[in-house]
Scaffold this motif. Sequence first.
Motif, PDB file in Angstrom:
ATOM      1  N   THR A 341      51.079 -32.778 -30.992  1.00 46.12           N
ATOM      2  CA  THR A 341      51.226 -33.295 -29.627  1.00 46.12           C
ATOM      3  C   THR A 341      52.631 -33.039 -29.104  1.00 46.12           C
ATOM      4  OG1 THR A 341      49.655 -34.999 -30.251  1.00 46.12           O
ATOM      5  CG2 THR A 341      50.841 -35.364 -28.211  1.00 46.12           C
ATOM      6  N   ARG A 368      41.005 -34.180 -34.109  1.00 48.29           N
ATOM      7  CA  ARG A 368      41.766 -35.172 -33.364  1.00 48.29           C
ATOM      8  C   ARG A 368      42.651 -34.595 -32.263  1.00 48.29           C
ATOM      9  NH1 ARG A 368      41.652 -40.557 -35.663  1.00 48.29           N
ATOM     10  NH2 ARG A 368      39.527 -40.534 -36.412  1.00 48.29           N
ATOM     11  N   PHE A 369      43.009 -33.311 -32.373  1.00 48.11           N
ATOM     12  CA  PHE A 369      43.991 -32.789 -31.417  1.00 48.11           C
ATOM     13  C   PHE A 369      43.363 -32.013 -30.273  1.00 48.11           C
ATOM     14  CE2 PHE A 369      46.998 -29.371 -30.171  1.00 48.11           C
ATOM     15  CZ  PHE A 369      47.903 -30.177 -29.500  1.00 48.11           C
ATOM     16  N   ASP A 371      40.901 -32.350 -28.253  1.00 48.78           N
ATOM     17  CA  ASP A 371      40.634 -33.064 -26.997  1.00 48.78           C
ATOM     18  C   ASP A 371      41.922 -33.302 -26.218  1.00 48.78           C
ATOM     19  OD1 ASP A 371      38.024 -33.116 -27.520  1.00 48.78           O
ATOM     20  OD2 ASP A 371      37.925 -35.213 -28.176  1.00 48.78           O
ATOM     21  N   ARG A 372      42.981 -33.668 -26.966  1.00 45.84           N
ATOM     22  CA  ARG A 372      44.265 -33.927 -26.288  1.00 45.84           C
ATOM     23  C   ARG A 372      44.788 -32.659 -25.632  1.00 45.84           C
ATOM     24  NH1 ARG A 372      47.846 -37.915 -30.143  1.00 45.84           N
ATOM     25  NH2 ARG A 372      46.012 -38.869 -31.084  1.00 45.84           N
ATOM     26  N   ASP A 375      43.002 -32.036 -22.513  1.00 49.15           N
ATOM     27  CA  ASP A 375      43.409 -32.976 -21.452  1.00 49.15           C
ATOM     28  C   ASP A 375      44.840 -32.738 -20.977  1.00 49.15           C
ATOM     29  OD1 ASP A 375      41.035 -34.196 -21.627  1.00 49.15           O
ATOM     30  OD2 ASP A 375      41.695 -35.890 -22.849  1.00 49.15           O
ATOM     31  N   SER A 376      45.582 -31.862 -21.654  1.00 49.40           N
ATOM     32  CA  SER A 376      46.998 -31.673 -21.320  1.00 49.40           C
ATOM     33  C   SER A 376      47.127 -30.803 -20.067  1.00 49.40           C
ATOM     34  CB  SER A 376      47.741 -30.997 -22.486  1.00 49.40           C
ATOM     35  OG  SER A 376      47.424 -29.618 -22.499  1.00 49.40           O
ATOM     36  N   THR A 573      41.384 -45.889 -32.460  1.00 48.89           N
ATOM     37  CA  THR A 573      41.277 -45.481 -31.053  1.00 48.89           C
ATOM     38  C   THR A 573      40.414 -46.547 -30.376  1.00 48.89           C
ATOM     39  OG1 THR A 573      39.234 -44.232 -31.369  1.00 48.89           O
ATOM     40  CG2 THR A 573      41.289 -43.011 -31.673  1.00 48.89           C
TER      41      THR A 573
END
Length: 770
Positions: A341, A368-369, A371-372, A375-376, A573
């Motif tokens: 991240t 886990r990463f 999706d982030r 969304d970034s 989460t």
Amino acid sequence: MTSSGEDTPSGDDAETLDVESLAATRRDEAMDSDQRRLLVFAGDRDAGIDAAFDVVRGADVPDDEVTFVTTREGFRFDRVEPRQASRLLGTTRTIVVLDAHEDFSANTLGRVAGAVDGGGLLVLLTPPPDEWVARRDSFDERLAVPPFTTADVSDRFRGRLVSTLRDHPGIALVDLDTGTVERDGAYRQGITFDTSLPTVPRERRFPRRGYEDCLTADQADALEALEALAEPGNAVVVEADRGRGKSSAAGLAAGSLAAEGRDVVVTAPGRRNAAEVFVRTERLLRELDLYDTGSADEFDLSSSRGGRVRYVPPTEAGAAAADADALVVDEAAALPVRLLTSFLDAPSVAFCTTVRGYEGAGRGFAVRFRDRLDDSDHEVTDVRLDDPIRYAAGDPVESWTFRALLLDARPPVAQLITEATPHNVEYRTLTPDELLADEHLMREAFGLLVLAHYRTEPDDLARLLDAPNLTLRALTYEDRIVSVALLAREGNLDAETRRHMYDGGRIRGNMLPDVFTSQLRDEDAGVPVGYRVMRIATHHVVRSSGLGSHLLSAIRDEFDGDVDYLGVGFGATPELLSFWRENDYGTVHLSTTRNDTSGEYSALMLLPLSPAGHTLHDRHAAWFVQRIGDVLGDALSDLDPDVARAALASVGHSSEGGPGDADDEPLLSDYEWRVVVGASYGPGLYTTAPGAFRRLALAHLTSPERVSLSDREERLLVRKVLQTHPWSAVADELDFHSTAQCMRALGDAYEPLVDEYGGEVAHDERERYQ
Ligand SMILES: CC(=O)SCCNC(=O)CCNC(=O)[C@H](O)C(C)(C)COP(=O)(O)OP(=O)(O)OC[C@H]1O[C@@H](n2cnc3c(N)ncnc32)[C@H](O)[C@@H]1OP(=O)(O)O
Ligand SMILES: Nc1ncnc2c1ncn2[C@@H]1O[C@H](COP(=O)(O)OP(=O)(O)OP(=O)(O)O)[C@@H](O)[C@H]1O
């Protein structure tokens, strides 16, 4: 696809031992096909090491292209401790000797096998097969979780491994004790794949030379995708199995950017993992006649146009890249999500990640990463490399490791299970023997666990097959696995073990009793026995149809009356907390340090099943509520407010009554009520008595159904009142126009709380302002 020969049956008849010539023949065959071969020497350890030296001589490989992975010291070759085998990830060796006599694990095998170059040899030194299977070693000790002992650990994983060594093509098996070659491992590949050649795109930004340096069309496509790095706001995800040339593609991209005068930061778990990137960059800069200073060996190169490519360790790479033009992350699958991240601070970033080599360190990237990243603010481009480069397609060593370690295990294909619902599935216990007998079932179950979790590794296969404390439950639809849960038995620890834990000693397994005892100071927590849900996963196409909950309720029915509790610990989460809460698990702890891999704080939850389980749960739920207000103001002051809300909302869910009700003490004193009412309905100030506000906030957040506050109001309670962030930061984060507006909103949020929780004194006070 063309046929280029046929399999040669392995030598069934025992032959007299000539290791050098066996190695020479296998090496010739490997070089002709650009594949690898595996030579296994079973027997006495010293004899095995002598044989490995003979292999190096017979194969005629220079010493500096050989690595010994062994606990033994004193070789002239590069030596790596088995526990440090990840040093070999991303590197290329001609011969790797893996000494399995000491500290052998499935993880070590997975990590080293991918490093052997096409034309090279993997050499495995083992005890005599039957002895190897039967003996109990340091790995088995790790599986013997108290109260179990190594005598309870079974031998299925190694038994299966040995049987694959006996029948997989391309493997020579030598019995050193009798001096016989049981299998010579002769293998002429039956199939070769035509790999299409790289082309230079007509429209391109990077130099032609970079494309000419590519070895496959896939690699050239990856390079073309990596051109996006030249513009800020882009992220490129390069995915491939091991050895497909992704690091090299990234190196060519970094070199191309440096050729334009750009500043590129390269990171990877260790410098060595990024070696190929720098080799390619240096070569390209020299070919372009733009090389200025530095070298691949120094992991720092600069171009005569002012560009630079340098290695920065992962912990500092995000910050360094924020001031650079682009960041290249190699072996991204092996890095924790928190670091991944932080890399989004770079103007543009490339993530190179291994798909099926979960030997790297799990699937944090994908699970886990990803999706982030989506969304970034970065525009994401995906590119995938399939054509092998390090070794040719059809490589028998790759297919053997995939098979032996289930590296390519997959859940069932989507079409077969889309109709699955809680009403048409079967709840099943999958015993290790059933899994062994049904390879298909084992691959589906393991494949689902791997795909859905960021931490599954080859050692987990050994655990699944042999660890006495683990057991697997699944839901099947027409014999296909749609949902699976791995359970670990914990507790039932004797007084000595409990005292040892209480005094700070570590014991294996037993995660919940361990945390309750050593961190939460409860020496009796190891007495009750429970099952911890170590992993649970539902096939992605049928998620959110109630299957996960159905599986948990079937597990509960099965174990009710048998154990004291069911429990779980996971990277918290809001969604997962609500999943567990819906299934009646109650929060009893939030860890105060972030998980290294997921970057999340862990939540522990319990579902009591017996009176002893209820006692355990209720005291921990009560202690949790007592301490969490202070912890949120301290170690958990950066916890996501939605995680805090979900964790608090799940407290006491499964106990008789809520923790607030259990407490006979009045929530606030009369004086405190006057302050709170003054600050909500009247002109008073929150800062006069924050403790009173905190207790009222906790009462609400642990029973949010009693008063309807908006999401933003609850976040305000968490951020300001519990986590004590400064007004300006809270106002900013929660989108208030000003701190004054934010302060007023806090007062407003307390009005309905006063109405609900206040007694006579509070309500009389309220009258004064109305
Ligand atoms: C110890 C542990 O294993 S904790 C980690 C759990 N496993 C994982 O995260 C692996 C990936 N996720 C999954 O496999 C599934 O999402 C599971 C196992 C968490 C839930 O399985 P499902 O069959 O979808 O459960 P079920 O349908 O009974 O309940 C779904 C509810 O869980 C919650 N939920 C849990 N995780 C998520 C998520 N990632 N996204 C959205 N909702 C989620 C939601 O409340 C959802 O309800 P909704 O569909 O009405 O929004
Ligand atoms: N364009 C190229 N020119 C020369 N050699 C190359 C090229 N691409 C790949 N190679 C060689 O092929 C091997 C594998 O390449 P690379 O390390 O880039 O693959 P990878 O997919 O990153 O592998 P791993 O997953 O093991 O890190 C290396 O030995 C590398 O030097």
